[in-house]
Design a protein around this motif. Structure first.
Motif: not given
Length: 533
Positions: A364, A368, A376, A388, A393
């Motif tokens: 993940q 990202l 996301f 994130a 993101v």
């Protein structure tokens, strides 16, 4: 991100000093919480091990993330009479399924009440089971003597299941919390002033600027949390306090007397609120620069061309979503030009498009950080939210349980996320939210701004955590950073005794003045009356 040279220089100097100060080895006893919490704790353990510290982890026989053998720590496995429910991988999946049924309106009022009664009963049972770990340890005289003889420097623990606090008190060891959640909700509420007029209560997703109705509901949730902690959770630990330490030892006060709180919070994301000198903020400490993707995944990402990639992960809880909901999501994904990488467990959704790749696991953080990832889709877990933010993101949020609603609300208020109600999800509604986040540049620019703020620190959160852990070890605690509030009765803490005294004093003065006025006014009247007679 472009760094200011002076800030970079300071950060390097501090980092070197931290490494020098932390070069000596210490002995740390760790009480973790299983599941996603272990991801955070394990990162600290690995870092402390790399800094020459000797780590001992206490685990139960039913632990499924906390392994018995590791190159980073030795373990003490405690056999329990029964499995702690929270360590059952299907516990939260079953809980989510029941919660979705309630939220979708498919249950009667009686079923609703029954569910929440069952939830409180389950919460009590979890803490009763968890408290047995303390009982089993205290009953094992050889183990306790061994722990005493080892002469640990520190106890590091996650207070989500707080039994380790009693063990630390028994061993008279300084303690550091790796914390966001405690028995009564968010950790600040037990250690720092938390005015409910502008500090949202755990379990109630509202902004810090509340209407009158929201403030009333916030206060209701605050007192509800206190009642749950007082009558459902704490009795299991207070019973042990009385049994092993006597009636004068209060579990709540043991929690308040912890030396350092490593709070997994960053005010780039969290609403501003009062704090205390022994709270250290390490929000996003698990974030790191991305690494290269596996070749097959990189090939899939590159095949997206200029459109880019959307990634989605709802953690293990996705198994609890009905096929109807996941199929609506799949149908929406099939209509966008982007490629999709979806971490999905359980039954394959219907209407799955050719652009969507289902995986059981994905890197993940590395995804990202990939320049082709455009959005996301997440359930709002703290780890995913901070990753994130770190990589800038924007998020499409599908909150499912617990703090996920609050986390995503905070992100949405900052213009970096679009949040949907999973119980009312349709393919067209989900598609519209995706298109908004993908096509409106404000979502990405707002998230990139949060990323710049989050990264711009003189000392990175993980290094800060290491410094304060070792600070407590060097100084045998941090009592000078704790307030006396933990030793005060509740009425004294809120100054109710002083307020009562002042009210009584003012009333006494007023009564005296009134009595004197009555005497002075009435005496001439009586005198005149007597003369007339």
């Amino acid at each position: 991100m472009r760094n200011i040279p002076g800030v970079t220089c300071v950060a390097l100097i501090i980092s070197v000093l931290v490494n020098i100060l932390g070069s000596h080895g210490g002995k740390i006893l760790v009480f973790p919480v299983d599941g996603s919490h272990w991801v955070n704790m394990n990162l600290l353990i690995k870092g402390l091990h790399a800094r020459n510290h000797n780590i001992t982890v206490v685990r139960s026989t039913s632990s499924w993330y906390v392994k018995e053998k590791s190159i980073h720590y030795t373990s003490i496995t405690i056999p329990l009479p029964e499995v702690i429910s929270i360590e059952d991988q299907d516990f939260f999946v079953s809980f989510l399924q029941k919660m979705l049924e309630i939220q979708q309106g498919g249950a009667s009022v009686l079923a609703f009440i029954s569910f929440y009664w069952e939830m409180l009963t389950s919460l009590s049972e979890i803490h009763r089971q968890a408290s047995q770990l303390v009982v089993e340890m205290f009953r094992n005289a050889l183990l306790m003597q061994s722990l005493q003889d080892t002469q640990f420097d520190l106890v590091l623990m996650d207070p989500g299941l707080p039994g380790g606090v009693l063990v630390a008190h028994q061993l008279q060891l300084p303690t550091v919390f790796n914390v966001r959640w405690i028995t009564s909700g968010e950790g600040h509420f037990i250690v720092a002033p938390s005015p409910v007029s502008y500090v949202p209560t755990s379990g109630y997703a509202v902004p810090d600027k509340m209407t009158f109705t929201q403030r009333a509901k916030n206060m209701f949730h605050y007192f509800l949390n206190i009642c749950i902690d007082t009558f459902v959770v704490s009795p299991h630990y207070n019973r042990l306090c009385t049994q092993y330490f006597g009636p004068d030892t209060n579990f709540y006060h043991l929690l308040q007397s912890i030396d350092i709180w490593l709070m997994r919070v960053d005010f780039v994301f969290e609403f501003p609120r009062p704090t205390m000198p022994n709270i250290v903020y390490i929000g996003g400490f698990q974030c790191k620069p991305s690494k290269a993707l596996p070749s097959d995944l990189e090939e899939f990402v590159q095949s997206s061309g200029d459109h880019g990639v959307v990634i989605m992960s709802l953690g293990t809880l996705v198994k609890g979503l009905p096929i109807e909901i996941t199929s609506e999501i799949a149908a929406a994904f099939a209509q966008i030009p982007q490629k999709v990488i979806w971490r999905h467990l359980g039954e394959q959704p219907k209407k799955l498009g050719n652009n969507t790749l289902l995986v059981h696991w994905m890197p993940q953080n590395d995804l990202l950080g990939h320049p082709k990832v455009k959005a996301f889709v997440a359930h709002g877990g703290t780890n995913g939210i901070y990753e994130a933010i770190y990589h800038g993101v924007p998020v499409v949020g599908l909150p499912l349980l617990f703090d996920q609603f609050e986390n995503l609300l905070r992100l949405e208020l900052r213009g970096a996320a679009k949040v949907l109600d999973v119980t009312k999800l349709t393919s067209q509604g989900f598609l519209q939210a995706l298109q908004d986040v993908l096509q409106d540049p404000s979502y990405r620019s707002n998230m990139e701004r949060l990323s710049r703020l989050h990264r711009d620190k003189p000392l990175q959160p993980l290094d800060s955590a290491f410094f304060w852990i070792e600070f407590v070890m060097r100084h045998k605690g941090a009592a000078h950073l704790r307030t006396e509030s933990c030793k005060m009765p509740w009425y004294a803490y809120h100054s109710l005794d002083v307020i009562s005294f002042l009210i009584v004093s003012v009333l006494a003065v007023l009564a005296t003045v009134a009595a004197m006025f009555h005497i002075l006014c009435c005496r001439p009247c009586r005198t005149r009356k007597l003369k007339q007679e």
